[in-house]
Design an enzyme around this catalytic site. Sequence first.
Site, PDB file in Angstrom:
ATOM      1  N   ARG A 227      -6.385 -12.340   7.274  1.00  0.00           N
ATOM      2  CA  ARG A 227      -7.660 -12.732   6.663  1.00  0.00           C
ATOM      3  C   ARG A 227      -7.469 -13.931   5.734  1.00  0.00           C
ATOM      4  NH1 ARG A 227      -9.438  -9.871   3.158  1.00  0.00           N
ATOM      5  NH2 ARG A 227      -7.680  -8.461   2.830  1.00  0.00           N
TER       6      ARG A 227
ATOM      7  N   LYS B  83     -13.702  -6.515   8.481  1.00  0.00           N
ATOM      8  CA  LYS B  83     -13.785  -6.434   7.025  1.00  0.00           C
ATOM      9  C   LYS B  83     -15.067  -7.061   6.495  1.00  0.00           C
ATOM     10  CE  LYS B  83     -10.062  -4.102   6.142  1.00  0.00           C
ATOM     11  NZ  LYS B  83     -10.183  -2.677   5.735  1.00  0.00           N
TER      12      LYS B  83
ATOM     13  N   HIS C 132     -13.093   2.779   0.745  1.00  0.00           N
ATOM     14  CA  HIS C 132     -11.943   2.273   1.504  1.00  0.00           C
ATOM     15  C   HIS C 132     -10.876   3.364   1.470  1.00  0.00           C
ATOM     16  CE1 HIS C 132      -8.548  -0.893   2.032  1.00  0.00           C
ATOM     17  NE2 HIS C 132      -9.006  -0.493   3.186  1.00  0.00           N
TER      18      HIS C 132
ATOM     19  N   SER D 226      -1.702  -0.985   0.600  1.00  0.00           N
ATOM     20  CA  SER D 226      -0.686  -1.124   1.641  1.00  0.00           C
ATOM     21  C   SER D 226       0.672  -0.629   1.141  1.00  0.00           C
ATOM     22  CB  SER D 226      -0.594  -2.595   2.042  1.00  0.00           C
ATOM     23  OG  SER D 226       0.348  -2.767   3.060  1.00  0.00           O
TER      24      SER D 226
ATOM     25  N   LYS E 268      -0.955   5.831   3.056  1.00  0.00           N
ATOM     26  CA  LYS E 268      -2.306   6.332   3.335  1.00  0.00           C
ATOM     27  C   LYS E 268      -2.455   6.750   4.803  1.00  0.00           C
ATOM     28  CE  LYS E 268      -5.725   3.425   3.766  1.00  0.00           C
ATOM     29  NZ  LYS E 268      -6.861   2.488   3.599  1.00  0.00           N
ATOM     30  N   THR E 269      -2.020   5.878   5.713  1.00  0.00           N
ATOM     31  CA  THR E 269      -2.152   6.182   7.146  1.00  0.00           C
ATOM     32  C   THR E 269      -1.260   7.354   7.529  1.00  0.00           C
ATOM     33  OG1 THR E 269      -2.655   3.871   7.616  1.00  0.00           O
ATOM     34  CG2 THR E 269      -1.966   5.219   9.470  1.00  0.00           C
TER      35      THR E 269
ATOM     36  N   ASP F 130      -9.756   4.441   7.673  1.00  0.00           N
ATOM     37  CA  ASP F 130      -9.874   3.275   6.796  1.00  0.00           C
ATOM     38  C   ASP F 130     -11.203   3.145   6.046  1.00  0.00           C
ATOM     39  OD1 ASP F 130      -8.606   0.894   5.812  1.00  0.00           O
ATOM     40  OD2 ASP F 130      -9.930  -0.284   7.085  1.00  0.00           O
TER      41      ASP F 130
ATOM     42  N   ARG G 100      -0.957  -6.244  14.931  1.00  0.00           N
ATOM     43  CA  ARG G 100      -1.954  -5.173  14.826  1.00  0.00           C
ATOM     44  C   ARG G 100      -2.345  -4.616  16.186  1.00  0.00           C
ATOM     45  NH1 ARG G 100      -4.191  -3.534   9.600  1.00  0.00           N
ATOM     46  NH2 ARG G 100      -3.556  -5.151   8.133  1.00  0.00           N
TER      47      ARG G 100
END
Length: 668
Positions: A186, A331, A350, A368, A372-373, A387, A452
């Site tokens: 991004r 996003k 988020h 990051s 979390k994942t 997410d 990704r």
Amino acid sequence: MAENGTENGEFSFAANGSTNGGKGRNGLAKIQTHKKKGDEICHDDSAAPVKAQTIDELHSLQRKKSAPTTPIKGMQGGFAAVSEEERQNQQLQSISASLASLTRETGPKVVKGDPARKTETPKHVTHHHHHYTPTLSTSDSALKFTHILYNLSPGELYEQAIKYEKGSFITASGALATLSGAKTGRSPRDKRVVKDETTADELWWGKGSPNIEMDEHTFLVNRERAVDYLCSLDKVFVNDQFLNWDPNHRIKVRIVSARAYHSLFMHNMCIRPTADELEDFGTPDFTIYNAGQFPCNRYTHYMTSSTSIDLNLARREMVILGTQYAGEMKKGLFSVMHYLMPKRQVLSLHSGCNMGKNGDVALFFGLSGTGKTTLSTDHNRYLIGDDEHCWSENGVSNIEGGCYAKCIDLSGEKEPDIWNAIKFGTVLENVVFDEHSRDVDYSDKSVTENTRAAYPIEYIPNAKIPCVGPHPKNVILLACDAFGVLPPVSKLSLAQTMYHFISGYTALVAGTEDGIKEPQATFSACFGAAFIMLHPTKYAAMLAEKMRKHGATGWLVNTGWSGGSYGSGNRIKLAYTRKIIDAIHSGTLLEANYAKTVVFGLDIPTGIEGVPSEILDPINTWSDKKAYKDALLKLGGLFKKNFEVFANYKIGTDIKLTEEILAAGPNF
């Protein structure tokens, strides 16, 4: 058996020059034909020949026409008397209106279908009810059709990408490998929001805010540039899809793009409508114009590079110029939801989200590298989403229809669910693969470290479809504390939950960037400052109200270091963190005995099954107690300094809540 096997056959070889026919040319056995009774010609017994007279006609027989995209449901409703052709005309008129130029007021002539298939004459041309004579001279674009490739299937999008987009390949697993061009991530400094009379008061502007302002005129200049580029192409891809699995708060989005890769990415990431839902789709609530292959004009006011991602909340439009990184669309829409949902008293988050078999829902917040994942993926629980979520009066719901997973160093052992989801239909961005075998090397960073995979959420075996759940019982804030002073788990009061939610803390470790010799604290408001639109305290006040109303408990879980800072201590074992998370889910951690820490004033359990009790209070793991105290005070000071920007902001209408949150931070 008949001599030479010819009783049922049609021909035989006359061997050795027998009386059946003698030798043919060059002494070879001669083929003898035997007519069947009633047959006038020699033929084979295979199936009847195809009906086609030409190769093109043969190819046309290969594909049968699909069922109408918008089937008529009985004879009720406003569409009862509308023919299928008229409905398609209405749909095309809607798309043409989306592509309308501001100077010419009308959209281009549009037709469905691939321009490469030139055998068919365009049938569905839009006719506008009003006629407008442009003041500008007519360009050649008025003489051409813009072909609309509408809501194509993954198979069709694969074909388009492989035929027409350089850098598109099918990998060994069946996923589509693509390249996003010069930008592989991004561009937050190039993302702008129109500041008008409404947004000037509503949005968060200034220090710490992700919202960079632009004016309406500049937005329209960029919109015109994007639309003119898209309309100059022979074909554009159009996706009509949904955001938010909660039907009461669903948003209709239209994405117009120039690349099959972008269309497949959004097919995966947004919620895919059924044919019946497309029938009633109508006018979208929000439209993206992705002209990312075309740069913005750097002499335009506010532009600082050839890239610009522009949001106009009044027009409900987003324009992308100068970047082909697909994550800008995902996003960008998340930012839009951060604006639209709070207006409905729906909290946008988020976060990851999962649900136990008894219906207990947990939210996972974390930047990051915090896990979390990994921690929200649990084979004993259903995945609601990884997410983006909403918390409404109905419970929680996933905003998206897919997952966007990091691929660097991915392996089947570490992340089996993600590994197995990378199959036909999945988009792989910027990965490197073997030229011959097409096996992907996930450790190769030659293109970028930010590789990704985008895939539909149903590719995860324990995904809960539809992606909705009851009100959360637990709100888990994850921090990777490289200073090594935060406990592995703390139970938070409501005010503490708000304080740490607004802070959004984690730490970069030494070595991740040049010049970093010791841990660096990183703060991202609401664990997603890059995407929020309103002041962080507005989201915090909504979270506090919902947690209080539904009895949710806040937890701070440190997945970072213990026994010293990064370089001297050790990272807390994932197995211990999983035991902690399991105890939160089961409710047993609520029943534990607690002690309070100094400085941060956190409540820490004195014992958890499967976790060594000595690591629960960080001071026990440090051999140098003074070094521990110094690191603790240093981190506390960094928290205080970060929170100064929020300290003078009234949170909600409750002055007392504001004071409680300020008091819930480090105290020394």
